[in-house]
Design a protein around this motif. Sequence first.
Motif, mmCIF file in Angstrom:
data_model
loop_
_atom_site.group_PDB
_atom_site.id
_atom_site.type_symbol
_atom_site.label_atom_id
_atom_site.label_comp_id
_atom_site.label_asym_id
_atom_site.label_seq_id
_atom_site.Cartn_x
_atom_site.Cartn_y
_atom_site.Cartn_z
ATOM 1 N N UNK A 109 -4.810 6.355 -11.801
ATOM 2 C CA UNK A 109 -4.161 5.147 -12.182
ATOM 3 C C UNK A 109 -3.299 4.588 -10.867
ATOM 4 N N UNK A 110 -3.642 4.917 -9.693
ATOM 5 C CA UNK A 110 -3.142 4.633 -8.268
ATOM 6 C C UNK A 110 -4.231 3.591 -7.799
ATOM 7 N N UNK A 111 -3.998 2.460 -7.496
ATOM 8 C CA UNK A 111 -5.199 1.545 -7.095
ATOM 9 C C UNK A 111 -4.509 0.615 -6.151
ATOM 10 N N UNK A 112 -4.966 1.191 -4.816
ATOM 11 C CA UNK A 112 -4.495 0.488 -3.450
ATOM 12 C C UNK A 112 -5.412 -0.698 -3.049
ATOM 13 N N UNK A 113 -6.853 -0.431 -3.427
ATOM 14 C CA UNK A 113 -7.825 -1.126 -2.789
ATOM 15 C C UNK A 113 -7.505 -2.561 -3.153
ATOM 16 N N UNK A 114 -7.717 -3.636 -2.151
ATOM 17 C CA UNK A 114 -7.453 -5.278 -2.734
ATOM 18 C C UNK A 114 -6.162 -5.485 -2.746
ATOM 19 N N UNK A 115 -5.207 -4.536 -2.499
ATOM 20 C CA UNK A 115 -3.867 -5.055 -2.175
ATOM 21 C C UNK A 115 -3.594 -5.753 -0.921
ATOM 22 N N UNK A 116 -2.893 -7.029 -1.085
ATOM 23 C CA UNK A 116 -2.794 -7.636 0.186
ATOM 24 C C UNK A 116 -1.360 -8.009 0.226
ATOM 25 N N UNK A 117 -0.615 -7.172 0.495
ATOM 26 C CA UNK A 117 1.022 -7.135 0.142
ATOM 27 C C UNK A 117 1.351 -8.392 0.995
ATOM 28 N N UNK A 118 1.012 -8.892 2.198
ATOM 29 C CA UNK A 118 1.481 -9.808 3.039
ATOM 30 C C UNK A 118 1.197 -11.194 2.502
ATOM 31 N N UNK A 119 -0.038 -11.270 1.722
ATOM 32 C CA UNK A 119 -0.305 -12.485 0.876
ATOM 33 C C UNK A 119 0.351 -12.893 -0.395
ATOM 34 N N UNK A 120 0.824 -11.839 -0.706
ATOM 35 C CA UNK A 120 1.742 -11.893 -2.109
ATOM 36 C C UNK A 120 2.647 -13.019 -2.011
ATOM 37 N N UNK A 121 2.888 -13.817 -2.931
ATOM 38 C CA UNK A 121 4.147 -14.771 -3.173
ATOM 39 C C UNK A 121 4.953 -14.019 -4.150
ATOM 40 N N UNK A 122 6.040 -13.465 -3.597
ATOM 41 C CA UNK A 122 7.244 -12.784 -4.270
ATOM 42 C C UNK A 122 8.240 -13.626 -4.422
ATOM 43 N N UNK A 123 8.685 -13.671 -5.570
ATOM 44 C CA UNK A 123 9.948 -14.401 -5.924
ATOM 45 C C UNK A 123 11.285 -13.578 -5.878
ATOM 46 N N UNK A 124 11.741 -13.194 -4.759
ATOM 47 C CA UNK A 124 12.586 -12.117 -4.533
ATOM 48 C C UNK A 124 13.897 -12.552 -3.713
ATOM 49 N N UNK A 125 14.950 -12.311 -4.028
ATOM 50 C CA UNK A 125 16.211 -12.878 -2.943
ATOM 51 C C UNK A 125 15.828 -12.066 -1.793
ATOM 52 N N UNK A 126 16.414 -12.180 -0.700
ATOM 53 C CA UNK A 126 16.098 -11.832 0.829
ATOM 54 C C UNK A 126 16.469 -9.995 0.653
ATOM 55 N N UNK A 127 17.369 -9.827 0.109
ATOM 56 C CA UNK A 127 17.697 -8.186 -0.032
ATOM 57 C C UNK A 127 16.908 -7.441 -0.885
ATOM 58 N N UNK A 128 16.161 -7.812 -2.016
ATOM 59 C CA UNK A 128 15.259 -7.438 -2.688
ATOM 60 C C UNK A 128 14.033 -7.214 -2.024
ATOM 61 N N UNK A 129 13.692 -8.524 -1.495
ATOM 62 C CA UNK A 129 12.318 -8.584 -0.547
ATOM 63 C C UNK A 129 12.352 -7.432 0.469
#
Length: 103
Positions: free
Chosen positions: A43-63
Amino acid sequence: AFAAGDGRKAAERIMESGVGPDDLPGHSAEFETSIALAAFPERVHRDGVEYEKAKLNLDPTEARMDRRHYQNSLLARREKGETLISLAVDWVARRVRGMMESS
């Protein structure tokens, strides 16, 4: 609680990211991901995860917290998860035994 007692001391020895208030369990961070790798690795899938490219809609603290949890998840290992599961099971068993003996 487990994160505040003897379980915490044992976890401190194996947790590379630390055991601060946001680290146990730390959603998708080292603790939780290690347990997932031990209990249900399929159930753990890391392949293909590009965290730096993700567009996250979070406030600065949450980010900041989200980024830290992601980076800490990379420290996760199956062996750590096996140890953490064992610690948690032993902790629960001791508490249940104590409740049964005192009733």
